[in-house]
Design an enzyme around this catalytic site. Structure first.
Site, PDB file in Angstrom:
ATOM      1  N   ARG A   1       0.870  -1.237  -0.009  1.00 42.24           N
ATOM      2  CA  ARG A   1       0.040  -0.116  -0.137  1.00 42.24           C
ATOM      3  C   ARG A   1       0.950   1.352   0.135  1.00 42.24           C
ATOM      4  NH1 ARG A   1      -4.594  -0.178   4.313  1.00 42.24           N
ATOM      5  NH2 ARG A   1      -5.082   1.699   3.628  1.00 42.24           N
TER       6      ARG A   1
ATOM      7  N   TYR B   1      -7.883  14.915  -6.040  1.00 48.06           N
ATOM      8  CA  TYR B   1      -7.418  17.201  -5.447  1.00 48.06           C
ATOM      9  C   TYR B   1      -7.068  16.883  -4.081  1.00 48.06           C
ATOM     10  CZ  TYR B   1     -11.114  14.180  -2.692  1.00 48.06           C
ATOM     11  OH  TYR B   1     -11.620  12.981  -1.708  1.00 48.06           O
ATOM     12  N   PRO B   2      -6.496  17.958  -3.062  1.00 48.31           N
ATOM     13  CA  PRO B   2      -5.881  18.514  -2.643  1.00 48.31           C
ATOM     14  C   PRO B   2      -6.805  18.684  -1.585  1.00 48.31           C
ATOM     15  CG  PRO B   2      -4.954  19.934  -3.484  1.00 48.31           C
ATOM     16  CD  PRO B   2      -6.553  19.290  -4.930  1.00 48.31           C
ATOM     17  N   MET B   3      -6.133  18.193  -0.118  1.00 48.96           N
ATOM     18  CA  MET B   3      -7.148  19.063   0.470  1.00 48.96           C
ATOM     19  C   MET B   3      -6.785  19.008   2.240  1.00 48.96           C
ATOM     20  SD  MET B   3      -9.112  15.176   1.846  1.00 48.96           S
ATOM     21  CE  MET B   3      -9.249  16.270   3.571  1.00 48.96           C
TER      22      MET B   3
ATOM     23  N   HIS C   1     -15.135   7.509   9.024  1.00 44.86           N
ATOM     24  CA  HIS C   1     -14.911   8.506   7.921  1.00 44.86           C
ATOM     25  C   HIS C   1     -14.102   7.259   6.495  1.00 44.86           C
ATOM     26  CE1 HIS C   1     -13.382  11.251   4.759  1.00 44.86           C
ATOM     27  NE2 HIS C   1     -11.816  10.212   4.866  1.00 44.86           N
TER      28      HIS C   1
ATOM     29  N   GLN D   1      -8.571   3.890  -3.438  1.00 44.35           N
ATOM     30  CA  GLN D   1      -7.934   4.871  -3.123  1.00 44.35           C
ATOM     31  C   GLN D   1      -6.375   5.100  -3.175  1.00 44.35           C
ATOM     32  OE1 GLN D   1     -10.363   7.517  -0.144  1.00 44.35           O
ATOM     33  NE2 GLN D   1      -8.761   6.912   1.104  1.00 44.35           N
TER      34      GLN D   1
ATOM     35  N   SER E   1     -14.998  14.756   7.816  1.00 47.67           N
ATOM     36  CA  SER E   1     -15.171  15.954   6.329  1.00 47.67           C
ATOM     37  C   SER E   1     -16.464  17.297   6.762  1.00 47.67           C
ATOM     38  CB  SER E   1     -15.750  15.376   5.346  1.00 47.67           C
ATOM     39  OG  SER E   1     -14.906  14.003   4.679  1.00 47.67           O
TER      40      SER E   1
END
Lengths: 281, 281, 281, 281, 281
Positions: free
Chosen positions: B157, B171-173, B198, B211, B249
């Protein structure tokens, strides 16, 4: 429900791409009359092929608008069955001679959606009342069935034809997640109430404006795109002003840029492009 | 623990670079057929050399995507063993003839990471229970051992091969640090709980989306990058919409721009580049 | 009233477009004297045609200003009867030879409006006192009649001629919707009081400055545009500074960029454009 | 102390300029081999002259880095004795042939500084204890003496040589001034405690990373610049991630963009610039 | 006083324009030696004509600075009697051959001002004590007289000559209007106290730095511009750092970008422009 804040049941339809371009008038005036004619013909053909003109009233249509202001000169909106179709359409346009005179200023990617708040509230309550746990096979089956049924019932709204209205108002928007003004932390019932009241305003304008909502969470930078189609643009101002005072918008809406365009049919495009050759400097 | 808010144990793997480019279609159409052929061949060779195409399923791979919308035309993602390898790859691309038609619009530098929240909570508690002070040699040794063990166990992983899925959503976050909504001031146990909940959502989507999380604190402008790989892009919208309602989130996530691309294999690239010579103006 | 926060009765008039351009002095100096003369004549003719110069004091006028600072060199303001007229005017300008030397830096689309706060408060109270429900045919008829009467009475203010003042100050603005400072969540009576006090300041400046308010909710990125016309620009600073301390502005105003220009009549434009040919390098 | 919030005693050293450039690879490939050789030689000479290469380990040095990502291609960092020396160095570079291929993307101006929190707390307390009023000649004399002594003791840290580490991480940052999270409104003792705890984390990384802090209040757009020098860039991520959880950063830090570069010695620059002439198109 | 928050009495003087330009070194190097000589001479003449060089120490002066960093290469500051004079000066510069090598990066328009907080507090109290209502003819007359008297007394500060100092630090700023930190909602007496304390810091630096404050509410995008003139730029950092801890700045200041330049006299400009012809590529 055991979850922090339940997701409303949502059904999706057509994929949508907005494209906004600046037109290079200087280069265009500098081009030869022959080149301009070639570009004009090629572009007009392309626009017809894209389903612009309302001839094809199928849900896989596109429309062209002459934009007001400096944010661009041309706006296109495309409804298709997949992102792949949208990308292939983008590539087709990029490879035309017209594209040499276009500069991309903005675009927006989204998917037509309907939020089923009432259905969600009822269904979740019924399932909880029957002791069905969330995300169990039994729960999933019930939900799946409801979504399927709604998709069928709402097929026309999920795959809309582009209304022939003269004016388009397009803007992206978010629901706020700031301190106490957090849409995503509200109870489902509260969101249902707010959406209902919000919808009541829209209903009063239904004969003057057609609205298409598409979702863009996970695919573009705002959460939703709103397209309003009307023959009188004053209605955009009146509807959105009135909505700004409702609870859902007043407390939870965060608006992106607004774009207003005037419908341009392929047969009008040569006129839009026409410059006086004698005047060329 | 004597610290303000303990850091979760974290293990790192591959270095990642995202590159997003606009393609200069106007100049491309203006180039000679011979030049276009040369560029096409050189670029296709380069892409094969970069490990694009899935032939090499080694963790040091790259992938190419056709981007939707005006944010760019091409997106590349590169996984390598070091920043030096990433920079040398950047230089290699910059020196190709293709690069004369590319304009960098965005990029993102990060390192694949796994946060070991459960392990952290247990270990910190155990060490505290045994009276071991933080950052003492004894404490360091225990931590070091755990990290080593986890790095081995999670090697695949940490050094992922690029999934062959048709669509990529990147996308960045950030995690928020605003007043009472400060992720970095939450107790470790609270963060562990939020990350667990989450993660449960992601697990329900595991068969439809892959992911990869990479960390970028200290190396780029957001704190994390998220890459989602799926064959149906509707899943991006559904997963991220559902997550927006979870506590982690809803209260603590701050999202950057979203990019969606369609996988492009090197053998498809000549077709992507092809323009009709007869049409050239 | 059953609504969250009632919308004030509002009447609309002329459509307004602001256009701000940078002028390419380098290219201009590089152009031949003949080309410059041609452009100058064509542009001067266009400006006269647009109603610039005050000859036509009709409400469908335009005005030209020499801008201060780097935000642009030329500002135009156009009042017309429809968005379609504004777009056709934009196209006309875009197709001139002058446009090859202009670069659009900003624009603003809006509609002249008057908010009838006093009338709204009285009418809503009277209707409620008579037991007339909102949005019923009876309610609608009363409202419709009031709006019609006001539109007639205010026709000149809704379709203003451009004041011949030497200076123009233009800026867009919003009313805040942040936590407790949410204009759109205030009771109507409170908004009425704030607007009244705000208006009292303007009244004291009435002999030195002419103000035109236009609304842009739903058509551009801010909620309102403000145009101030005065012969002494110091008045802009004094008026807006004083207003910043009133309750409406202090708590609820959010200001966009400010633009200040000096009136340029078509007959002065050749002088504005004139460069010394001998100096040309 | 009678002041709102006392300023910590601070000592300053070298003036610092960061320069970040994009390199125009397209124009470079289009240049003749002869021109490229000329530029390469001139640039290499300049870089040696600037003290790049570590030959001069004097505090008036410069260093060159190959940047990762789209934020630029080359980053330079210059330490000098005055702003005038920095400006003269900028002018020297601007007048080279290399500069025709560079486009400035960012820069940062700052002055190496050390905050003497412990010394400030002790001194201010002692002076207050002795009844010495702030900013009296007696007070000034004591302060002056302390600053002089510290400047001498810290001379090497105030005028640092550039560490030869392979990687540089550079970012600007602020301390927050938002509502209750206002660094500048905290009591001196509180800031002292936070800085101490913050420093303890850095100390644990001291053998793996070298840190230079420079202040930019009043000279550039953020309040501080941070430069981290390390041979393993993973350390940047680990150190800054750990710090984000300490109280000073978690509550009061506001971070600007992050830039990561790989050291480039003048003798490696020709290789960095080299393009295959045969490949030139 | 019946008003929400009284406006301080304010007097205004010279109109100010800051202009910041990037210089196109590439095009300059590409120009012929003859053209460069022509531009240099024309520009030097213009700068002398603008009152640059300190020969004219009249309040209608201009000054030229070599900027540090990527925000631009040249900064000009102009003090004039009217906006019209500033615009005519802009036009004059735009029509020179030098302008073909300049690209406007920023500008700032403002008017020198002095806020009379002490005078306001006393006067408003006295008038209220005498039962004089605000904005009555009697009230207006008293205010008018005070302003006239102060304008005369402060004439030199309102129409300053540009100090010959080697360094200029320029930045725009706002006073906050956010929730409880709202400068414009503070009682006059509170603002008076804060301005007084703020001013005390400046006074301690008076021998090392000259400060000019100009107001820009209603004429540009921030509320004030600050210009600091000093021979040692370290003073900028020390003064502004110290001020950041005072109550007025800590709680209510919002800072724009900071620009630092080194004075360039017209006779030094040819040297600034000089490039080695032999080196030209």
């Amino acid at each position: 429900l055991t979850e922090f804040s339940p997701v409303p049941l949502t059904i999706e339809g057509s994929c949508v791409l907005h494209q906004l371009f600046e037109f290079d008038w200087k280069a265009w005036r500098g081009a030869s009359a022959q080149d301009r004619q070639h570009v004009t013909e090629e572009a007009t053909d392309l626009f017809r092929g894209l389903g612009i003109a309302g001839e094809k009233s199928s849900p896989e249509g596109s429309a062209l608008y002459s934009l007001l202001g400096h944010k661009g000169d041309l706006m296109m909106i495309h409804f298709r069955n997949s992102f792949e179709d949208l990308n292939s359409l983008e590539m087709k346009l990029a490879k035309t001679s017209l594209y040499g005179f276009l500069k991309a200023k903005f675009s927006y990617l989204s998917i037509v959606e309907l939020s089923l708040y009432e259905s969600s509230a009822k269904t979740y309550a019924a399932l909880a009342g029957n002791g069905v746990q969330q995300h169990t096979p039994e729960w999933n089956e019930v939900i799946h069935e409801i979504l399927e049924r709604q998709r069928e019932a709402m097929a026309q709204r999920l795959h809309p034809s582009i209304p022939p209205a003269k004016y388009l108002c397009f803007y992206p928007m978010n629901r706020k997640r700031e301190g106490k003004q957090n849409w995503y932390a509200l109870p489902l019932g509260e969101r249902q109430r707010l959406m209902h009241d919000h919808g009541m305003i829209g209903r009063r304008y239904a004969d003057r404006v057609r609205q298409v909502i598409s979702g863009s969470i996970g695919v573009d930078d705002w959460e939703w795109a709103v397209d309003l189609f009307a023959d009188d643009p004053l209605v955009f101002k009146q509807l959105i002003y009135e909505m700004r005072f409702d609870e859902a918008s007043s407390l939870y809406a965060d608006f992106g840029p607004f774009y207003v365009g005037i419908r341009l049919n392929p047969e009008d495009f040569p006129e839009w492009l026409a410059v006086d050759s004698a005047e060329k400097m």
